[in-house]
Design a protein around this motif. Structure first.
Motif, PDB file in Angstrom:
ATOM      1  N   ALA A 118     -19.658 -33.833  37.552  1.00 24.42           N
ATOM      2  CA  ALA A 118     -18.831 -35.178  37.023  1.00 24.42           C
ATOM      3  C   ALA A 118     -17.503 -35.070  36.699  1.00 24.42           C
ATOM      4  O   ALA A 118     -17.464 -34.212  35.968  1.00 24.42           O
ATOM      5  CB  ALA A 118     -20.098 -35.696  36.052  1.00 24.42           C
ATOM      6  N   LEU A 119     -16.480 -36.066  36.912  1.00 23.20           N
ATOM      7  CA  LEU A 119     -15.266 -35.910  36.376  1.00 23.20           C
ATOM      8  C   LEU A 119     -15.312 -36.656  35.164  1.00 23.20           C
ATOM      9  O   LEU A 119     -15.903 -37.652  35.093  1.00 23.20           O
ATOM     10  CB  LEU A 119     -14.216 -36.525  37.599  1.00 23.20           C
ATOM     11  N   CYS A 120     -14.732 -36.126  33.890  1.00 18.55           N
ATOM     12  CA  CYS A 120     -14.707 -36.829  32.797  1.00 18.55           C
ATOM     13  C   CYS A 120     -13.244 -36.938  32.553  1.00 18.55           C
ATOM     14  O   CYS A 120     -12.627 -36.152  32.298  1.00 18.55           O
ATOM     15  CB  CYS A 120     -15.379 -35.989  31.662  1.00 18.55           C
ATOM     16  N   GLY A 121     -12.730 -38.207  32.534  1.00 17.86           N
ATOM     17  CA  GLY A 121     -11.490 -38.602  32.253  1.00 17.86           C
ATOM     18  C   GLY A 121     -10.977 -40.014  32.480  1.00 17.86           C
ATOM     19  O   GLY A 121     -12.079 -40.762  32.368  1.00 17.86           O
ATOM     20  N   PRO A 122      -9.839 -40.544  32.565  1.00 16.17           N
ATOM     21  CA  PRO A 122      -9.475 -42.014  32.522  1.00 16.17           C
ATOM     22  C   PRO A 122      -9.886 -42.504  33.913  1.00 16.17           C
ATOM     23  O   PRO A 122      -9.710 -43.702  33.739  1.00 16.17           O
ATOM     24  CB  PRO A 122      -8.060 -41.863  32.078  1.00 16.17           C
ATOM     25  N   ALA A 123      -9.690 -41.874  34.964  1.00 20.64           N
ATOM     26  CA  ALA A 123     -10.026 -42.439  36.205  1.00 20.64           C
ATOM     27  C   ALA A 123     -10.890 -41.735  37.050  1.00 20.64           C
ATOM     28  O   ALA A 123     -11.044 -40.354  36.912  1.00 20.64           O
ATOM     29  CB  ALA A 123      -8.762 -42.750  36.838  1.00 20.64           C
ATOM     30  N   LYS A 124     -11.162 -42.151  38.455  1.00 26.07           N
ATOM     31  CA  LYS A 124     -11.519 -41.281  39.525  1.00 26.07           C
ATOM     32  C   LYS A 124     -10.492 -40.298  40.063  1.00 26.07           C
ATOM     33  O   LYS A 124      -9.340 -40.635  39.511  1.00 26.07           O
ATOM     34  CB  LYS A 124     -11.928 -41.989  40.607  1.00 26.07           C
ATOM     35  N   LEU A 125     -11.053 -39.300  40.494  1.00 25.30           N
ATOM     36  CA  LEU A 125     -10.160 -38.000  41.084  1.00 25.30           C
ATOM     37  C   LEU A 125      -8.955 -38.701  41.672  1.00 25.30           C
ATOM     38  O   LEU A 125      -7.602 -38.251  41.416  1.00 25.30           O
ATOM     39  CB  LEU A 125     -10.817 -37.170  41.599  1.00 25.30           C
ATOM     40  N   ALA A 126      -9.123 -39.612  42.755  1.00 26.08           N
ATOM     41  CA  ALA A 126      -8.150 -40.162  43.605  1.00 26.08           C
ATOM     42  C   ALA A 126      -7.141 -40.830  42.737  1.00 26.08           C
ATOM     43  O   ALA A 126      -5.919 -41.038  43.257  1.00 26.08           O
ATOM     44  CB  ALA A 126      -8.879 -40.833  44.543  1.00 26.08           C
ATOM     45  N   ASP A 127      -7.535 -41.377  41.750  1.00 25.85           N
ATOM     46  CA  ASP A 127      -6.637 -42.441  40.984  1.00 25.85           C
ATOM     47  C   ASP A 127      -5.864 -41.473  39.632  1.00 25.85           C
ATOM     48  O   ASP A 127      -5.052 -42.062  39.158  1.00 25.85           O
ATOM     49  CB  ASP A 127      -7.368 -43.511  40.400  1.00 25.85           C
ATOM     50  N   LEU A 128      -6.191 -40.231  39.613  1.00 27.27           N
ATOM     51  CA  LEU A 128      -5.413 -39.524  38.679  1.00 27.27           C
ATOM     52  C   LEU A 128      -3.865 -39.296  39.120  1.00 27.27           C
ATOM     53  O   LEU A 128      -3.862 -39.292  40.317  1.00 27.27           O
ATOM     54  CB  LEU A 128      -6.081 -38.158  38.226  1.00 27.27           C
ATOM     55  N   PRO A 129      -2.798 -39.382  38.225  1.00 27.57           N
ATOM     56  CA  PRO A 129      -1.409 -39.202  38.754  1.00 27.57           C
ATOM     57  C   PRO A 129      -1.406 -37.892  39.244  1.00 27.57           C
ATOM     58  O   PRO A 129      -1.920 -36.902  38.898  1.00 27.57           O
ATOM     59  CB  PRO A 129      -0.634 -39.167  37.229  1.00 27.57           C
ATOM     60  N   ARG A 130      -0.311 -37.767  39.838  1.00 27.85           N
ATOM     61  CA  ARG A 130       0.051 -36.330  40.399  1.00 27.85           C
ATOM     62  C   ARG A 130       0.186 -35.468  39.558  1.00 27.85           C
ATOM     63  O   ARG A 130       0.930 -35.693  38.533  1.00 27.85           O
ATOM     64  CB  ARG A 130       1.541 -36.490  41.267  1.00 27.85           C
ATOM     65  N   GLY A 131      -0.197 -34.143  39.849  1.00 27.61           N
ATOM     66  CA  GLY A 131       0.010 -33.078  38.800  1.00 27.61           C
ATOM     67  C   GLY A 131      -0.940 -33.081  37.623  1.00 27.61           C
ATOM     68  O   GLY A 131      -0.395 -32.271  36.345  1.00 27.61           O
ATOM     69  N   ALA A 132      -1.635 -34.106  37.472  1.00 23.56           N
ATOM     70  CA  ALA A 132      -2.597 -34.167  36.249  1.00 23.56           C
ATOM     71  C   ALA A 132      -3.303 -32.709  36.049  1.00 23.56           C
ATOM     72  O   ALA A 132      -3.569 -31.932  36.982  1.00 23.56           O
ATOM     73  CB  ALA A 132      -3.717 -35.224  36.616  1.00 23.56           C
ATOM     74  N   ARG A 133      -3.466 -32.506  34.802  1.00 22.50           N
ATOM     75  CA  ARG A 133      -4.106 -31.370  34.377  1.00 22.50           C
ATOM     76  C   ARG A 133      -5.611 -31.446  34.198  1.00 22.50           C
ATOM     77  O   ARG A 133      -6.216 -32.435  33.529  1.00 22.50           O
ATOM     78  CB  ARG A 133      -3.358 -30.944  32.987  1.00 22.50           C
TER      79      ARG A 133
END
Ligand code: PBG
Length: 306
Positions: free
Chosen positions: A108-123
């Motif tokens: 599971a991804l835990c963050g503010p958005a789905k993987l495809a919607d994370l900004p470029r270069g997200a950490r």
């Protein structure tokens, strides 16, 4: 039998919230099914005290060896492990007495958005080469940050803003009551989990037939067949839990389906293959698929480090 007359069964467990939650679940299920009282005995493992990255301390066995020692010495009657933390090699004197019904095997991804919607270069934080390789294949622009620590510590790095997201096992997040942090559950088509992820292993001394029978009451045969296929892939590849190897097996319409991937650490290449067979031939299914992965250069991919 001896276990009953001497008081409660002693269950050896790591002390983290995740470990004690899953161990208490096993204790409750066993008490319900067998009428035996079960008491948890907390044990500290090397993986709990070392701050080094798992890939560096060797990976295999760091969460299980101390528990196995207590099983062998008789200080505890059996141990509950996350199956994915168990090395594939057999340990003399130790038997895998049960694999209870598996939880969700996915990452599971835990963050503010789905993987495809994370900004470029997200950490994105993860210490698992398997997750790193598959993340890089999905989103080559991401910055991947190696992290360790328990799930809560990792989630805090997201709330603190040190990282944009982390990848963790769905099953573990559920056990610590943190499914609220999940922004996306990865389909195995996108990210194959670790062999055995989401399932537990009960181990006891191989010479205690009475205990093996008792613990066997919570064995789930479809889970055992699936994880047998998955772990056989890992064993044939001679890889451990820190290798870039993902697998997933499940029974559908009385066929056992298995998919496995071996990825280059940089995510640039992946070999991914599937097969299906009779559920009773789980080991053979895993062996054949691993041989096909090797024939397609899996060992070369695994040999490449950044
Ligand atoms: N290596 C640590 C570990 N061992 C088992 C789980 C999760 C629970 C499971 O897969 O059964 C985790 C944490 C994680 O990968 O997020």
């Amino acid at each position: 039998m001896s276990t009953g007359s001497r008081g409660p069964l002693r269950l050896g467990t790591r002390k983290s919230l995740m470990a004690t939650t899953q161990s208490q679940g096993v204790a409750d299920a066993l008490s319900r099914l067998t009428g035996h009282a079960v008491e948890l005995v907390g044990v500290t493992t090397q993986g709990d005290v070392s701050k080094a990255l798992l890939a560096q301390i060797g990976g295999t066995g760091v969460f299980v060896n101390a528990l196995r020692d207590k099983v062998l010495s008789g200080e505890v009657d059996f141990a509950v492990h996350s199956l994915k933390d168990l090395p594939t090699s057999e340990t003399p004197g130790i038997a895998l007495a049960a694999t209870p019904a598996r939880d969700d095997a996915r990452d599971a991804l835990c963050g503010p958005a789905k993987l495809a919607d994370l900004p470029r270069g997200a950490r994105i934080g993860t210490g698992s080469p398997r997750r790193v390789a598959q993340l890089r294949a999905l989103r080559p622009d991401l910055e991947i940050v190696p992290i360790r620590g328990n799930a809560d510590t990792r989630l805090r790095k997201v709330t603190d803003g040190e990282l944009d997201a982390v990848v963790l096992a769905h099953a573990g997040l559920k056990r610590i009551g943190r499914l609220d942090a999940v922004s996306e559950v990865f389909d195995p088509d996108q990210m194959l989990p670790a062999p055995g992820q989401g399932s537990l292993a009960l181990e006891c001394r191989a010479d205690r037939d009475d205990l093996r029978a008792l613990l066997g009451t919570i064995d789930d045969a479809p889970t055992r067949r699936a994880v047998t296929a998955e772990r056989t892939v890992l064993a044939v590849l001679e890889a451990g839990c820190s290798a870039p190897v993902g697998t997933y097996a499940a029974e559908v319409d009385e066929r056992l389906h298995l998919t496995a991937t071996v990825a280059a650490y940089d995510g640039s290449r992946q070999v991914r293959l599937s097969a299906s067979g009779h559920p009773d031939a789980a080991e053979q299914l895993g062996r054949d698929l691993a041989d096909r992965l090797l024939a397609q250069g899996a060992d070369q991919l695994m040999g490449e480090r950044e």
